[in-house]
Design a protein around this motif. Structure first.
Motif, mmCIF file in Angstrom:
data_model
loop_
_atom_site.group_PDB
_atom_site.id
_atom_site.type_symbol
_atom_site.label_atom_id
_atom_site.label_comp_id
_atom_site.label_asym_id
_atom_site.label_seq_id
_atom_site.Cartn_x
_atom_site.Cartn_y
_atom_site.Cartn_z
ATOM 1 N N HIS A 1 0.645 -1.579 0.056
ATOM 2 C CA HIS A 1 0.279 0.090 -0.287
ATOM 3 C C HIS A 1 0.919 1.526 -0.578
ATOM 4 C CE1 HIS A 1 -3.006 -2.606 0.664
ATOM 5 N NE2 HIS A 1 -2.708 -3.219 1.524
ATOM 6 N N SER A 2 1.159 2.206 -1.525
ATOM 7 C CA SER A 2 1.780 3.004 -1.342
ATOM 8 C C SER A 2 0.786 4.050 -0.944
ATOM 9 C CB SER A 2 2.228 3.430 -2.254
ATOM 10 O OG SER A 2 3.243 4.862 -3.007
ATOM 11 N N VAL A 3 1.267 5.341 -0.170
ATOM 12 C CA VAL A 3 0.568 5.949 0.817
ATOM 13 C C VAL A 3 2.092 7.921 0.028
ATOM 14 C CG1 VAL A 3 0.075 7.658 2.883
ATOM 15 C CG2 VAL A 3 -0.138 5.270 2.835
ATOM 16 N N THR A 4 1.562 8.918 -0.536
ATOM 17 C CA THR A 4 2.023 9.947 -0.186
ATOM 18 C C THR A 4 1.236 11.003 0.423
ATOM 19 O OG1 THR A 4 1.995 9.193 -2.924
ATOM 20 C CG2 THR A 4 2.760 11.895 -2.383
ATOM 21 N N ARG A 5 2.032 11.410 1.321
ATOM 22 C CA ARG A 5 1.510 12.655 2.309
ATOM 23 C C ARG A 5 1.992 14.182 1.444
ATOM 24 N NH1 ARG A 5 0.231 10.054 6.827
ATOM 25 N NH2 ARG A 5 0.498 11.670 7.979
ATOM 26 N N ILE A 6 1.444 15.109 1.321
ATOM 27 C CA ILE A 6 1.364 16.382 1.255
ATOM 28 C C ILE A 6 0.647 17.145 2.276
ATOM 29 C CG2 ILE A 6 1.440 18.311 -0.899
ATOM 30 C CD1 ILE A 6 1.248 16.399 -2.804
ATOM 31 N N ARG A 7 1.685 17.774 2.962
ATOM 32 C CA ARG A 7 1.161 19.528 3.950
ATOM 33 C C ARG A 7 1.580 20.661 3.861
ATOM 34 N NH1 ARG A 7 0.898 18.058 9.488
ATOM 35 N NH2 ARG A 7 1.466 20.870 10.442
ATOM 36 N N LEU A 8 0.476 20.981 3.554
ATOM 37 C CA LEU A 8 0.217 22.982 2.581
ATOM 38 C C LEU A 8 -0.211 23.642 3.665
ATOM 39 C CD1 LEU A 8 -2.447 21.388 -0.089
ATOM 40 C CD2 LEU A 8 0.155 21.710 -0.448
ATOM 41 N N ILE A 9 1.505 24.047 4.253
ATOM 42 C CA ILE A 9 0.794 25.283 5.034
ATOM 43 C C ILE A 9 0.928 26.932 4.867
ATOM 44 C CG2 ILE A 9 2.182 26.379 7.316
ATOM 45 C CD1 ILE A 9 3.733 23.461 7.770
ATOM 46 N N GLY A 10 -0.452 26.870 4.887
ATOM 47 C CA GLY A 10 -0.678 28.746 4.299
ATOM 48 C C GLY A 10 -0.869 29.834 5.795
ATOM 49 N N THR A 11 -0.116 31.058 5.119
ATOM 50 C CA THR A 11 -0.181 31.744 5.630
ATOM 51 C C THR A 11 0.130 33.440 5.397
ATOM 52 O OG1 THR A 11 2.185 32.968 5.540
ATOM 53 C CG2 THR A 11 2.183 30.937 7.328
ATOM 54 N N HIS A 12 -0.805 34.276 6.035
ATOM 55 C CA HIS A 12 -2.020 34.895 5.470
ATOM 56 C C HIS A 12 -1.905 36.095 6.352
ATOM 57 C CE1 HIS A 12 -4.095 38.529 3.766
ATOM 58 N NE2 HIS A 12 -4.351 37.732 2.732
ATOM 59 N N ILE A 13 -0.521 37.226 5.970
ATOM 60 C CA ILE A 13 0.988 38.298 6.985
ATOM 61 C C ILE A 13 -0.301 39.268 7.793
ATOM 62 C CG2 ILE A 13 2.141 39.401 7.385
ATOM 63 C CD1 ILE A 13 3.923 37.537 5.254
ATOM 64 N N THR A 14 -1.172 39.859 6.296
ATOM 65 C CA THR A 14 -1.729 41.012 6.921
ATOM 66 C C THR A 14 -3.295 40.231 7.627
ATOM 67 O OG1 THR A 14 -3.386 40.511 4.732
ATOM 68 C CG2 THR A 14 -0.994 42.305 4.610
ATOM 69 N N LYS A 15 -3.922 39.783 7.198
ATOM 70 C CA LYS A 15 -4.536 38.883 8.089
ATOM 71 C C LYS A 15 -4.646 38.050 9.722
ATOM 72 C CE LYS A 15 -7.841 40.955 5.516
ATOM 73 N NZ LYS A 15 -8.926 41.685 5.945
ATOM 74 N N GLN A 16 -3.210 38.305 9.592
ATOM 75 C CA GLN A 16 -2.697 37.410 10.974
ATOM 76 C C GLN A 16 -3.226 35.725 11.146
ATOM 77 O OE1 GLN A 16 0.216 38.000 12.498
ATOM 78 N NE2 GLN A 16 0.058 39.877 10.909
ATOM 79 N N GLU A 17 -2.873 34.908 9.740
ATOM 80 C CA GLU A 17 -3.918 33.686 9.849
ATOM 81 C C GLU A 17 -2.918 32.650 9.321
ATOM 82 O OE1 GLU A 17 -7.555 33.644 7.673
ATOM 83 O OE2 GLU A 17 -8.417 35.349 9.383
ATOM 84 N N ILE A 18 -2.990 31.694 9.726
ATOM 85 C CA ILE A 18 -2.873 29.990 9.583
ATOM 86 C C ILE A 18 -3.497 29.116 9.603
ATOM 87 C CG2 ILE A 18 -0.628 28.296 9.770
ATOM 88 C CD1 ILE A 18 0.553 29.871 11.183
#
Length: 664
Positions: free
Chosen positions: A534-551
């Motif tokens: 069983h093959s598993v590809t794990r992709i982690r997406l980390i998005g940051t919005h500096i002006t709105k101070q959100e992650i």
């Protein structure tokens, strides 16, 4: 009775000459320089030599004037003899009485040589003494010769001797004075010699210093000459430079004139531009205000869009199932293998039956109908391309970019086309879901960057082979365990797993190629290159919005499950692999049944596959199952089992999925 003969005259010729020479030389002693003193020495030596020579000359003249003494005749003296003798005497005296009243002729004197010059002055005195002795001898001889004269001449002789004595005394005094003068002269010469020696030493020192100075000056002169030559060269070069610079200066002056004209024109333009710039600044201020308002509005609209997109996805279901029927391969066409009776009623319904129309025996050992119907969220015909499948799947990738956990796994029997669907081939048209997902992520990231979002991508690749987790990017064997992130959430992670930070689609494709090469595959009767893990590809997406101070953090799991198949005797070599694959897939079915029955205990930990998919199946995740079906009639029973399992998964319902969102 006085003698009738005349008295002899005294010869003072030599003395007068010496006196004159001494008088003449006495005036020369007063000179002080060295050259005059040496001349005085030579003059005194010559004078003494002349005196001695003159004395000897006078003695010769006296002896010459004297007649040789003849022996007296035996006969008696007569008057005639007396007269004869007197006549002779007179004649002799006449010749000898040459008295020089003026200056006498100077006798020839040899020139004073250097040897005589070097001799001490005492030698001169000795020559005078010798002259005196010679005179005395001559005088005695003369007296002896004249003693035989008559007695009447004794007085005259006495007077003559007195005269000579006075002359000799005078000469003695003169010589003594000369000696004293010469002694004084010697003393002065010695003093002058010492002075000259000191001066000579000083002059030698001066000479040495001057020679040293001369050497230094010559060296300086050589250096100055070299410098002069260098300066001449530099002068020539500077002249050439000056001429070239003058030419360039003229050119620059011409350019300067032209630039002045341009400057005037540009100043005019600058005034116009300044006025325009003021207007533009005002416009920019207004536009910035509008831009801020639009950004706030777009951010609000983006939020609304995300909410609407999520609601649409939730309405479609957090667990969805797509069914895809693969086409026949060229090899299967050559072998003319029989196909099942598959009918596509609509986009979501499929009907399956055997080719001969006989009944199929189900799992409960009961006879089924000739054809069975199954409904899913989407059904893809054999003519559907990879792009058509990804168009439906891309909405879930969008949810992962917005901060949701998404799991997509391919299920089906061996040879049904799972690996082709997930990985595909190298060409763009035949690319699988994983390469297309990567391309879509980087494409959407550029759109999100316009809204102020910046993304960081992390990827890892693993496989579950014989109930062991293997890192496909790390060649070293390590122990990997599935662990909880924390007690509150249901998120999981794998320990000692190599995670790569991705900056471009090419980097992710390279990692994917490495994982494909390291994956465990083998040839079976159903497939030449069957996936045995069983093959598993794990992709982690980390998005940051500096002006709105959100992650926002989204996890995307792309799973290619191993093929389910029955164990046959001729494939006993792959017994353990097949057992483990069927066991993990059976546990996956048990988990799905437990979720359908809503049991309190769901057996996620019975296998590594269900444990790893726990957040996707029953937790905070949106799950998509890609069911791959073979169209061959020989695979009919496995196709029915896969369709039944997929329909059970499609009937499962999970709670609302929460977005992983944090505030900086």
């Amino acid at each position: 009775m006085e003698s009738r003969l005349p008295k002899p005259k005294i010869m003072i010729k030599a003395n007068s000459i010496t006196d004159i020479s001494v008088k003449n030389n006495s005036h020369k002693v007063t000179k002080s320089n060295i050259s005059t003193s040496t001349s005085m020495i030579t003059s005194t030596i010559t004078s003494t030599l002349t005196s001695t020579s003159v004395g000897t000359a006078s003695m010769k003249s006296m002896t010459e004037n004297k007649l040789p003494v003849k022996q007296a005749l035996v006969r008696a003296k007569t008057l005639s003899t007396i007269t004869r003798s007197n006549n002779v005497q007179k004649a002799v005296k006449r010749t000898a009485t040459n008295v020089v009243h003026g200056e006498a002729k100077k006798a020839f004197v040899k020139p004073v040589t250097k040897a005589l010059m070097d001799k001490p002055i005492n030698n001169v005195l000795m020559t005078n003494n010798t002259v005196k002795k010679v005179n005395k001898i001559i005088q005695n001889d003369k007296d002896n010769k004249t003693g035989k004269l008559n007695k009447w001449d004794m007085r005259g002789r006495l007077a003559q001797a007195n005269d000579k004595l006075s002359v000799a005394q005078r000469k003695n005094k003169d010589t003594e004075s000369k000696c004293n003068m010469l002694q004084e002269l010697v003393d002065t010469l010695k003093a002058s010699e010492t002075a000259c020696k000191t001066e000579a030493e000083k002059l030698e020192v001066l000479n040495n210093t001057l020679t040293n100075e001369l050497q230094t000056l010559t060296e300086e002169m050589f250096t100055i000459r070299k410098n002069e030559e260098d300066l001449v060269k530099q002068l020539k070069e500077s002249k050439e430079l000056c001429t070239s610079l003058s030419c360039t200066l003229n050119e620059f002056q011409e350019k300067y004139k032209s630039q002045e004209v341009l400057n005037l024109e540009q100043t005019k333009q600058l005034t116009v531009l300044k006025s325009d710039l003021e207007l533009q600044e005002k416009l920019n201020k207004d536009l910035n205000i509008v831009k801020e308002e639009l950004q706030a509005l777009t951010h609000k609209m983006d939020k609304d869009r995300r909410v609407l997109h999520n609601t649409i996805q939730e309405l479609k279901g957090n667990i969805r199932v797509f069914c895809r029927v693969r086409p026949r391969t060229p090899k299967e066409i050559e072998q003319t293998k029989v196909l099942c009776n598959i009918n596509f009623i609509d986009d979501c319904t499929i009907e399956v039956g055997k080719s001969d129309g006989s009944d199929a025996i189900g799992c409960s050992r009961k006879l089924r109908g000739i054809k069975q119907e199954f409904s899913f969220d989407k059904v893809f015909t054999p003519n559907a391309s990879q792009a058509d499948v990804f168009e439906e799947l891309s909405l879930l990738v969008q949810s992962a970019l917005e901060g949701y956990n998404v799991c997509i796994f391919a299920y089906g029997q061996t040879g049904s086309g799972k690996t082709y669907t997930m990985e595909g081939e190298c060409e763009l048209q035949t690319e699988g879901m994983i390469p297309r997902t990567v391309r879509h992520i980087f494409k959407e990231m550029k759109q999100f960057e316009l809204l102020g979002w910046e993304y960081q991508i992390e990827a890892s690749f693993l496989e579950i082979y014989n109930e062991h987790i293997v890192d496909l990017l790390d060649s070293q064997s390590k122990i990997h365990e599935i662990r909880m992130v924390d007690n509150k959430s249901q998120d999981l992670y794998v320990s000692n797993l190599q995670v790569e930070e991705i900056h471009s689609p090419e980097e992710l494709h390279k990692c994917l190629q490495i994982a494909q090469r390291n994956r465990a595959v083998a040839a079976t009767q159903s497939n030449e290159r069957s996936s045995r893990s069983h093959s598993v590809t794990r992709i982690r997406l980390i998005g940051t919005h500096i002006t709105k101070q959100e992650i926002s953090i989204g996890n995307l799991n792309l799973v290619d499950l191993a093929g389910s198949e029955r164990l046959k005797t001729e494939e006993a070599v792959r017994t353990t692999e097949t057992k483990n694959i069927n066991k993990s897939l059976a546990n996956l079915g048990n988990v799905i049944l437990a979720l359908l029955k809503k049991q309190e205990h769901i057996p996620y930990r019975n296998s590594k596959l269900t444990h790893l998919l726990m957040p996707s199946l029953g937790g905070n995740s949106k799950t998509l199952m890609l069911l791959n079906v073979s169209p061959l009639d020989e695979c009919y029973n496995e196709t029915l089992n896969s369709l039944r399992f997929a329909s059970n998964v499609n009937n499962c319902k999970t709670e609302k999925v929460k977005r992983s969102r944090m505030i900086l």
